[in-house]
Design a protein around this motif. Structure first.
Motif, PDB file in Angstrom:
ATOM      1  N   SER A 101      47.993   1.881  21.436  1.00 17.46           N
ATOM      2  CA  SER A 101      48.136   0.978  20.439  1.00 17.46           C
ATOM      3  C   SER A 101      46.767  -0.052  20.220  1.00 17.46           C
ATOM      4  O   SER A 101      46.243  -0.306  20.984  1.00 17.46           O
ATOM      5  CB  SER A 101      49.338  -0.186  20.852  1.00 17.46           C
ATOM      6  OG  SER A 101      49.361  -1.303  19.818  1.00 17.46           O
ATOM      7  N   GLN A 210      42.244  -1.670  21.911  1.00 21.37           N
ATOM      8  CA  GLN A 210      43.032  -0.737  22.090  1.00 21.37           C
ATOM      9  C   GLN A 210      43.614  -0.833  23.647  1.00 21.37           C
ATOM     10  O   GLN A 210      42.851  -0.787  24.590  1.00 21.37           O
ATOM     11  CB  GLN A 210      42.042   0.581  22.062  1.00 21.37           C
ATOM     12  CG  GLN A 210      41.524   0.793  20.629  1.00 21.37           C
ATOM     13  CD  GLN A 210      39.951   1.358  20.946  1.00 21.37           C
ATOM     14  OE1 GLN A 210      38.970   0.995  21.382  1.00 21.37           O
ATOM     15  NE2 GLN A 210      39.906   2.544  20.201  1.00 21.37           N
ATOM     16  N   ILE A 213      49.988   2.430  25.501  1.00 23.46           N
ATOM     17  CA  ILE A 213      51.466   1.983  25.234  1.00 23.46           C
ATOM     18  C   ILE A 213      52.269   1.558  26.466  1.00 23.46           C
ATOM     19  O   ILE A 213      53.057   0.611  26.563  1.00 23.46           O
ATOM     20  CB  ILE A 213      52.192   2.514  24.126  1.00 23.46           C
ATOM     21  CG1 ILE A 213      52.617   4.006  24.746  1.00 23.46           C
ATOM     22  CG2 ILE A 213      51.684   2.584  22.705  1.00 23.46           C
ATOM     23  CD1 ILE A 213      53.703   4.908  23.924  1.00 23.46           C
ATOM     24  N   GLU A 229      49.915  -5.296  16.383  1.00 22.29           N
ATOM     25  CA  GLU A 229      49.706  -4.164  16.164  1.00 22.29           C
ATOM     26  C   GLU A 229      49.230  -3.683  14.744  1.00 22.29           C
ATOM     27  O   GLU A 229      50.059  -3.862  13.929  1.00 22.29           O
ATOM     28  CB  GLU A 229      50.828  -3.111  16.774  1.00 22.29           C
ATOM     29  CG  GLU A 229      50.548  -1.891  16.944  1.00 22.29           C
ATOM     30  CD  GLU A 229      51.573  -0.774  17.399  1.00 22.29           C
ATOM     31  OE1 GLU A 229      51.559  -0.495  18.445  1.00 22.29           O
ATOM     32  OE2 GLU A 229      52.556  -0.181  16.772  1.00 22.29           O
ATOM     33  N   ARG A 232      48.925   3.080  15.757  1.00 23.83           N
ATOM     34  CA  ARG A 232      48.679   3.619  16.821  1.00 23.83           C
ATOM     35  C   ARG A 232      48.046   5.063  16.888  1.00 23.83           C
ATOM     36  O   ARG A 232      47.813   5.848  15.724  1.00 23.83           O
ATOM     37  CB  ARG A 232      50.052   3.972  17.849  1.00 23.83           C
ATOM     38  CG  ARG A 232      50.833   2.826  18.007  1.00 23.83           C
ATOM     39  CD  ARG A 232      52.161   3.251  18.847  1.00 23.83           C
ATOM     40  NE  ARG A 232      52.874   2.056  19.401  1.00 23.83           N
ATOM     41  CZ  ARG A 232      54.003   2.002  19.882  1.00 23.83           C
ATOM     42  NH1 ARG A 232      54.673   3.203  20.471  1.00 23.83           N
ATOM     43  NH2 ARG A 232      54.453   0.810  20.292  1.00 23.83           N
TER      44      ARG A 232
END
Length: 240
Positions: A101, A210, A213, A229, A232
């Motif tokens: 993410s 970053q 997840i 977010e 992804r």
């Protein structure tokens, strides 16, 4: 807020590989195997050739550099959607997680913090973040660019460390580590606040990072600090 492609390129510049080779708008990267981000093709934009030809270039470059062929593609984007038909698969064995993410937020106002930020890694910083003396590749990735090294000491011992890099008005957080016996005491927030203040002095207005997840603890921390977010990405490798 920055676009997806802009954020991906900012993150790539903030975490520079040892070897970088452009392929159209893609970027082939290698750093002796240290992190997926620095040892994969950033497959964003137009590679300037067909997808099959571009992937063949990724494989050839990776073999030349002695690393496993890998592509980093935005989830749901055109490359990500087309890779299965090219014989590539999501790298479910990636040690840090195959799906990541990308979180962003406006840079907040300065907050009180006990952490300090230096332009070079202070004593003990590498020991906490990479487990000892860094390899040449680790040192190159971690120390290149406009970088700030945050740290917290207690009783003369370094108990927390973080790395921030400023690129085009963005503060990128690339490392955050607190010693296990000192977690749960707000040290991570102190480290991040120190990097916020440092980056603001360099003109940054946006934060980006970053996180895999599956790392729910980290996602909860960043959510509490206002990160949301953007998108992804996933790591892909040629199918065996």
């Amino acid at each position: 807020m920055s676009t997806v492609n802009t954020l991906e390129r900012v993150c790539a510049r903030a975490w520079p590989p040892v070897v970088a080779r452009p392929l159209g708008e893609w970027l082939l990267r290698a750093a002796g195997g240290y992190t997926g981000r620095a040892n994969s093709a950033l497959a964003v934009g137009d590679p300037g050739t067909g997808l099959a030809e571009a992937l063949a270039e990724v494989v050839a470059f990776s073999r030349e550099q002695g690393i496993r062929p890998s592509a980093q593609a935005v989830l749901g984007g055109p490359v990500d959607s087309a890779l299965p038909a090219q014989g590539w698969e999501v790298n479910l064995g990636h040690p840090k997680g195959a799906e990541v993410s990308v979180l962003t937020s406006p840079l907040p106002s300065a907050a009180d913090t006990t952490a300090e930020v230096a332009g070079t890694p202070p004593p003990g910083w590498f020991e906490l973040t990479v487990g000892g003396e860094p390899t040449p590749a680790q040192r190159a990735v971690l120390t290149s660019g406009a970088v700030g090294f945050a740290s917290i000491r207690r009783g003369g011992e370094l108990i927390g460390a973080a790395r921030g890099s400023v690129v085009d008005g963005h503060l990128h957080i690339g490392v955050l580590e607190v010693r296990a016996d000192h977690r749960g005491n707000g040290h991570a927030k102190d480290l991040l606040a120190a990097l916020d203040a440092w980056a603001a002095r360099l003109g940054a207005t946006t934060r980006v990072l970053q996180v895999a997840i599956h790392n729910q603890r980290a996602l909860a921390l960043y959510g509490s600090l206002g990160y949301t977010e953007s998108h992804r990405y996933r790591y892909w490798v040629p199918a065996e």
